[in-house]
Design a protein around this motif. Structure first.
Motif, PDB file in Angstrom:
ATOM      1  N   LYS A  42       0.832  -1.208   0.000  1.00  0.00           N
ATOM      2  CA  LYS A  42       0.000   0.000   0.000  1.00  0.00           C
ATOM      3  C   LYS A  42       0.861   1.251   0.000  1.00  0.00           C
ATOM      4  O   LYS A  42       0.566   2.229  -0.692  1.00  0.00           O
ATOM      5  CB  LYS A  42      -0.943   0.002   1.212  1.00  0.00           C
ATOM      6  CG  LYS A  42      -2.069  -0.980   1.085  1.00  0.00           C
ATOM      7  CD  LYS A  42      -2.967  -0.938   2.309  1.00  0.00           C
ATOM      8  CE  LYS A  42      -4.080  -1.952   2.206  1.00  0.00           C
ATOM      9  NZ  LYS A  42      -4.940  -1.948   3.391  1.00  0.00           N
ATOM     10  N   GLU A  45       2.369   1.694  -3.423  1.00  0.00           N
ATOM     11  CA  GLU A  45       1.341   2.157  -4.363  1.00  0.00           C
ATOM     12  C   GLU A  45       1.042   3.640  -4.157  1.00  0.00           C
ATOM     13  O   GLU A  45       0.912   4.404  -5.111  1.00  0.00           O
ATOM     14  CB  GLU A  45       0.063   1.339  -4.200  1.00  0.00           C
ATOM     15  CG  GLU A  45      -1.021   1.715  -5.173  1.00  0.00           C
ATOM     16  CD  GLU A  45      -2.279   0.872  -5.006  1.00  0.00           C
ATOM     17  OE1 GLU A  45      -3.260   1.189  -5.686  1.00  0.00           O
ATOM     18  OE2 GLU A  45      -2.282  -0.063  -4.203  1.00  0.00           O
ATOM     19  N   ARG A  48       3.866   5.665  -5.572  1.00  0.00           N
ATOM     20  CA  ARG A  48       3.830   5.670  -7.037  1.00  0.00           C
ATOM     21  C   ARG A  48       2.763   6.644  -7.546  1.00  0.00           C
ATOM     22  O   ARG A  48       2.984   7.394  -8.487  1.00  0.00           O
ATOM     23  CB  ARG A  48       3.555   4.255  -7.543  1.00  0.00           C
ATOM     24  CG  ARG A  48       3.803   4.068  -9.013  1.00  0.00           C
ATOM     25  CD  ARG A  48       3.755   2.617  -9.465  1.00  0.00           C
ATOM     26  NE  ARG A  48       2.576   1.903  -9.023  1.00  0.00           N
ATOM     27  CZ  ARG A  48       2.582   0.888  -8.152  1.00  0.00           C
ATOM     28  NH1 ARG A  48       3.707   0.465  -7.621  1.00  0.00           N
ATOM     29  NH2 ARG A  48       1.470   0.287  -7.796  1.00  0.00           N
ATOM     30  N   LYS A  49       1.612   6.661  -6.884  1.00  0.00           N
ATOM     31  CA  LYS A  49       0.545   7.577  -7.286  1.00  0.00           C
ATOM     32  C   LYS A  49       0.940   9.025  -7.035  1.00  0.00           C
ATOM     33  O   LYS A  49       0.619   9.917  -7.808  1.00  0.00           O
ATOM     34  CB  LYS A  49      -0.755   7.240  -6.554  1.00  0.00           C
ATOM     35  CG  LYS A  49      -1.428   6.008  -7.095  1.00  0.00           C
ATOM     36  CD  LYS A  49      -2.728   5.731  -6.376  1.00  0.00           C
ATOM     37  CE  LYS A  49      -3.410   4.500  -6.946  1.00  0.00           C
ATOM     38  NZ  LYS A  49      -4.659   4.198  -6.242  1.00  0.00           N
TER      39      LYS A  49
END
Length: 54
Positions: A42, A45, A48-49
């Protein structure tokens, strides 16, 4: 040679045993190692976002 279908009682016994095993598995707590791995995924992620990736 064609297979004969399971007898109704055998089928019921198999169904009951599979349900019992499934319910037992659901009642187990997720190991801390898995929780840590999920948290890492998580976090990666989210990072990365934040960088504009998808």
């Amino acid at each position: 040679m064609p297979e004969t279908p399971p007898k109704p009682r055998l089928r019921r016994d198999i169904d009951e045993n599979l349900k019992r095993v499934y319910e037992d598995a659901l009642s187990l707590e997720v190991p801390d190692r898995f929780k840590d791995l999920l948290a890492q995924l998580k976090s990666a992620e989210a990072a990365r976002k934040a960088e504009g990736g998808q």
